[in-house]
Design a protein around this motif. Structure first.
Motif, mmCIF file in Angstrom:
data_model
loop_
_atom_site.group_PDB
_atom_site.id
_atom_site.type_symbol
_atom_site.label_atom_id
_atom_site.label_comp_id
_atom_site.label_asym_id
_atom_site.label_seq_id
_atom_site.Cartn_x
_atom_site.Cartn_y
_atom_site.Cartn_z
ATOM 1 N N MET A 264 48.580 78.921 51.012
ATOM 2 C CA MET A 264 47.338 78.733 51.481
ATOM 3 C C MET A 264 47.139 79.861 52.892
ATOM 4 N N LEU A 265 48.175 80.132 53.534
ATOM 5 C CA LEU A 265 47.919 80.915 54.751
ATOM 6 C C LEU A 265 48.186 82.273 54.099
ATOM 7 N N HIS A 266 48.427 82.473 52.870
ATOM 8 C CA HIS A 266 48.268 84.061 52.248
ATOM 9 C C HIS A 266 46.726 84.048 51.788
ATOM 10 N N LEU A 267 46.159 83.073 51.048
ATOM 11 C CA LEU A 267 44.773 82.878 50.524
ATOM 12 C C LEU A 267 43.954 83.437 51.892
ATOM 13 N N LEU A 268 44.163 82.682 52.933
ATOM 14 C CA LEU A 268 43.248 82.735 53.947
ATOM 15 C C LEU A 268 43.163 84.048 54.589
ATOM 16 N N VAL B 255 53.181 83.056 58.554
ATOM 17 C CA VAL B 255 52.420 82.185 59.679
ATOM 18 C C VAL B 255 51.400 82.669 60.121
ATOM 19 N N ALA B 256 50.247 81.996 60.873
ATOM 20 C CA ALA B 256 49.119 82.368 61.258
ATOM 21 C C ALA B 256 49.049 82.455 62.813
ATOM 22 N N SER B 257 48.741 83.769 63.273
ATOM 23 C CA SER B 257 48.816 83.669 64.696
ATOM 24 C C SER B 257 47.686 82.814 65.537
ATOM 25 N N PRO B 258 47.774 82.381 66.798
ATOM 26 C CA PRO B 258 46.900 81.464 67.338
ATOM 27 C C PRO B 258 45.373 82.092 67.185
ATOM 28 N N GLY C 188 46.968 85.235 58.938
ATOM 29 C CA GLY C 188 48.017 85.067 58.408
ATOM 30 C C GLY C 188 48.920 86.232 58.418
ATOM 31 N N ILE C 189 50.206 86.030 58.835
ATOM 32 C CA ILE C 189 51.248 87.491 58.868
ATOM 33 C C ILE C 189 52.641 86.873 58.082
ATOM 34 N N PRO C 190 52.857 87.767 57.118
ATOM 35 C CA PRO C 190 54.105 87.397 56.512
ATOM 36 C C PRO C 190 55.255 87.846 57.461
ATOM 37 N N LEU C 191 55.965 86.580 57.835
ATOM 38 C CA LEU C 191 57.029 86.550 58.845
ATOM 39 C C LEU C 191 58.062 87.769 58.899
ATOM 40 N N ASN C 192 58.409 88.235 57.697
ATOM 41 C CA ASN C 192 59.170 89.320 57.606
ATOM 42 C C ASN C 192 58.702 90.731 57.992
ATOM 43 N N THR C 193 57.517 90.696 58.313
ATOM 44 C CA THR C 193 56.526 91.884 58.962
ATOM 45 C C THR C 193 56.429 92.038 60.375
ATOM 46 N N MET C 194 56.833 90.634 61.048
ATOM 47 C CA MET C 194 56.606 90.784 62.465
ATOM 48 C C MET C 194 57.705 91.333 63.222
ATOM 49 N N LYS C 195 57.216 92.325 64.209
ATOM 50 C CA LYS C 195 58.281 93.301 64.866
ATOM 51 C C LYS C 195 58.754 92.637 66.083
ATOM 52 N N GLN C 196 58.206 91.730 66.743
ATOM 53 C CA GLN C 196 58.797 91.210 67.859
ATOM 54 C C GLN C 196 58.777 89.746 67.674
ATOM 55 N N ALA C 197 59.974 89.148 68.377
ATOM 56 C CA ALA C 197 60.220 87.620 68.331
ATOM 57 C C ALA C 197 59.058 86.982 69.222
ATOM 58 N N VAL C 198 58.765 85.853 68.692
ATOM 59 C CA VAL C 198 57.782 84.693 69.356
ATOM 60 C C VAL C 198 58.460 83.556 69.842
ATOM 61 N N ARG C 199 58.733 83.488 71.168
ATOM 62 C CA ARG C 199 59.434 82.254 71.752
ATOM 63 C C ARG C 199 58.440 81.066 71.445
ATOM 64 N N ILE C 200 59.143 79.988 71.297
ATOM 65 C CA ILE C 200 58.267 78.710 71.058
ATOM 66 C C ILE C 200 58.883 77.672 71.975
ATOM 67 N N ASP C 201 57.816 76.806 72.467
ATOM 68 C CA ASP C 201 58.262 75.767 73.356
ATOM 69 C C ASP C 201 58.104 74.536 72.802
ATOM 70 N N SER D 209 53.639 74.886 64.248
ATOM 71 C CA SER D 209 53.126 73.608 63.825
ATOM 72 C C SER D 209 52.621 73.770 62.207
ATOM 73 N N ALA D 210 52.874 72.712 61.664
ATOM 74 C CA ALA D 210 52.483 72.643 60.341
ATOM 75 C C ALA D 210 51.014 71.960 59.887
ATOM 76 N N ILE D 211 50.205 71.886 61.136
ATOM 77 C CA ILE D 211 48.790 71.502 60.888
ATOM 78 C C ILE D 211 47.927 72.417 60.064
ATOM 79 N N ASN D 212 46.722 72.079 59.733
ATOM 80 C CA ASN D 212 46.041 73.028 59.240
ATOM 81 C C ASN D 212 45.179 74.083 59.822
ATOM 82 N N ARG D 213 44.941 73.809 61.127
ATOM 83 C CA ARG D 213 44.099 74.628 61.702
ATOM 84 C C ARG D 213 44.493 74.886 63.209
ATOM 85 N N ASN D 214 44.230 76.042 63.874
ATOM 86 C CA ASN D 214 44.626 76.380 65.160
ATOM 87 C C ASN D 214 43.631 77.090 65.821
ATOM 88 N N PHE D 215 42.424 76.342 65.794
ATOM 89 C CA PHE D 215 41.233 77.077 66.713
ATOM 90 C C PHE D 215 41.507 76.994 68.148
#
Length: 654
Positions: free
Chosen positions: A398-402, A496-499, A505-518, A610-616
């Motif tokens: 779905m993240l690919h389709l979006l 993943v889909a950025s905020p 949507g972004i393929p994780l293996n193409t991300m250049k920088q690490a994103v720290r999570i809380d 998050s595994a939810i469906n939207r990040n508006f």
């Protein structure tokens, strides 16, 4: 003698300073305002924390969550005080949930017309239903700004006949009382053309009403008879108020045995940062009590929420959970029509039924007439081919389709998404439900998958039903589609889909920088199903065997979608693994997905995976939300930064 003031127009520019200047009285032009804000979501128009209001107080909160460059330029009561009659914005206005609170708040703030480049289906239909005009004709601006009142004829010009008639009457309930008293089946003759499964189901359940043709063409309004209508606590009080206003206090419901009522947003309201901060706990309690009174008066099927304390005393007889997930587990069947007051109602389309979300007025009308309004849509076919590689889930699909250009440009808005192809045969019903559920994010009316032996297996295993497929329950080979999108699932990688938007949507293996999570959150209707918890457990069991633990700064939450999922996890012993790893386990609820429970952020600098469906913006609190699949969420929690399970295993040479 005073003269009427000219119509005032608010341009939702991407520049927050331009919005503030207009609110302060400055008049600007469309050219000055561009570029306009695209993708204005209902989460921004009316943030979820204020949905306990369903009276004229709503007008004070219109657009209080609308963000431009990270700034909230419209404060409480500001839009109403500024006396704008027209709002102008860019593409895909009204994205997100089915909450009728959004156009209602705008109307209560004095807005009479929204002009945008395009609208999301549910938002526009909700606006029609309450008599709020919408238009995609920017040429109207020159006319409107020279007038002192909003004229009806030019604003309904070009709308299909049913929508125009409803708007001319001032809204659906007024129109319905005049025209929907004696509905009857369309008695449509035998199928005369090749049809998709969606079209066949509508063909079988169409109702005849004024302005609705016996064989509606695409884009024309129609009514159908639903097998199931469901509602949850954010909408029941408003629906009851609408029905009392239109019909008096002694109104009766049409076929009440086909109505189901849920509590699925209020389990953890006492721990919801947004509700506590804004002093809304008493409002939420009053809202829930109003729903329970409605259920008692009409003797309706009711699934009541479970708190942690109630769950500890539960003897297994109380089935609770997120409304649309519960409909799939307990009620919906192939070939049926299911409508609910939630944009993720298409969840049940995984069973081969037509399931779509409606607003409060639509549901109020359906409660008393049995008629459900929709506009005959085009069908968008998604051909999934091949089998997903290890570590890939339907959420990655779905993240690919979006993120595809066709979807991001809005070409799926209002359409039905039919998922087909050899890849569908490799997916379980739980995974199929992720696809149909998130057609809301694609902008579609619904998603549907033809029932097959997997559907039969699911119904037998989960519900004890011996269901027999019928020959007609599939699309004809010659069925016509507006568009087709092919996806080779063998080529997919973790996404993943950025905020800010599920379409980032972004393929994780193409991300250049690490994103720290809380924080990490697994749950919601999209990711709170049995197989989602299989994924959570697989990752955490792997980690537990290696004595890996979450970094101290990472909070981790798992929330069951339904009590059946909880009971499955307890039977399998998964809950013991979750507890050993230090996860906080939450009872079934929409929870942090809708910013109404633990797992919601509390500050803008917090980052959640998050595994939810939207990040508006503002959807799950003020922080930044990255969307990901269930295994990616848990792997990222262990790593303390965004990563896939496969990458985590490689790091530890397993």
């Amino acid at each position: 003698m005073t003269h009427p003031a000219p119509i005032r127009v608010l341009y939702l520019s991407q520049d927050p300073q331009l919005i503030q200047r207009q609110l302060n009285g400055e008049v600007i032009t469309l050219a000055q305002a561009r570029p306009l804000r695209d993708d204005v979501s209902t989460d921004e128009i009316t943030p979820v924390a204020i949905l306990s209001h369903y009276d004229d107080q709503l007008g004070n909160y219109a657009h209080t969550g609308t963000q431009c460059q990270g700034i909230l330029p419209i404060g409480k009561g500001v839009l109403k005080a500024a006396c704008f009659q027209v709002i102008v914005a860019g593409k895909r206005y009204g994205k997100g949930s089915s909450r009728e609170h959004s156009p209602t708040a705008e109307k209560m703030a004095g807005v009479q017309c929204i002009i945008a480049e395009s609208f999301e289906r549910i938002y526009r239909q909700n606006a029609d239903n309450i008599g709020l005009f919408t238009s995609t004709n920017f040429e109207l601006l020159e006319t409107l700004t020279s007038l002192t009142h909003i004229p009806t004829p030019p604003l309904i010009q070009g709308r299909e006949p049913l929508a125009a008639a409803i708007l001319s009457e001032g809204g659906l309930l007024r129109w319905g009382q005049q025209h929907l008293q004696t509905l009857q089946s369309a008695a449509v003759p035998a199928q005369a053309k090749a049809m998709s499964l969606f079209e066949k189901i509508l063909h079988r359940h169409q109702l005849i009403a004024p302005f609705t043709p016996r064989e509606p063409q695409q884009g024309e309004g129609m009514f159908v008879q639903a097998h199931w209508r469901f509602i949850h606590e954010y909408y029941t009080g408003m629906a009851n108020t609408l029905m009392q206003s239109a019909l008096g206090s002694n109104f009766e419901l049409h076929n009440p045995d086909q109505i189901v009522v849920f509590e699925d947003h209020s389990s953890y309201v006492n721990e919801s940062p947004a509700h506590v901060k804004n002093g809304l706990i008493s409002n939420m309690q009053a809202m829930s009590q109003a729903q329970r009174a409605f259920v008692k008066r009409h003797q309706l099927k009711f699934h009541q929420t479970l708190t942690d304390d109630e769950a500890a005393q539960d003897d297994g007889r109380n089935s609770a959970g997120i409304s649309h997930a519960m409909m799939t587990e307990h009620y919906a069947l192939p070939g049926q029509i299911v409508v609910g007051t939630d944009s993720h109602t298409p969840h049940s389309g995984a069973l081969g039924c037509v399931a779509f979300g409606v607003g409060t007025t639509d549901m109020a009308n359906a409660f008393v007439t049995g008629a459900v309004r929709l506009t005959s849509p085009q069908i968008f076919r998604i051909d999934l081919e091949g089998q997903m590689p290890a570590g890939i889930t339907a959420k990655d699909v779905m993240l690919h389709l979006l993120a595809t250009p066709k979807i991001k440009s809005g070409q799926g808005v209002g359409k039905v998404f039919e998922f087909s192809g050899s890849g569908i045969q490799t997916l379980s019903t739980d995974e199929r439900a992720t696809l149909t559920n998130m057609t809301a994010e694609l902008g579609g009316l619904t998603g549907i998958i033809a029932p097959d032996q997997e559907t039969v297996r699911f119904l037998k295993e989960r519900r004890g039903i011996d269901f027999e497929l019928e020959n007609w329950m599939q699309s004809d080979p010659e069925a016509v589609y507006a568009d087709t999108l092919k996806v080779d699932m063998t080529t997919l990688s973790p996404m993943v889909a950025s905020p800010g938007d599920p379409g980032n949507g972004i393929p994780l293996n193409t991300m250049k920088q690490a994103v720290r999570i809380d924080m990490a959150y697994g749950g919601s209707c999209t990711a709170g199903k049995r197989e989602d918890f299989e994924h959570y457990h697989e990752v955490l069991s792997w980690a537990n065997q290696r004595n890996l633990r979450f970094p101290p700064h990472v909070q981790v939450f798992l929330q069951y979608g339904t009590t059946a999922v909880r009971d499955h996890c307890q039977k399998k012993g998964y809950d013991a693994t979750f507890k050993a790893m230090g996860v906080r386990i939450l009872q079934p609820s929409c929870g942090a997905c809708a910013n109404c429970g633990p797992g919601s952020s509390t500050s803008s600098d917090q980052v959640t995976v998050s595994a939810i469906n939207r990040n508006f913006p503002g959807r799950s609190g003020p922080g930044q939300v990255w969307l990901a699949s269930p295994p990616t969420v848990m792997a990222s929690a262990l790593a303390g930064s965004l990563t896939s399970f496969e990458a985590l295993k490689r790091k530890y040479n397993t």
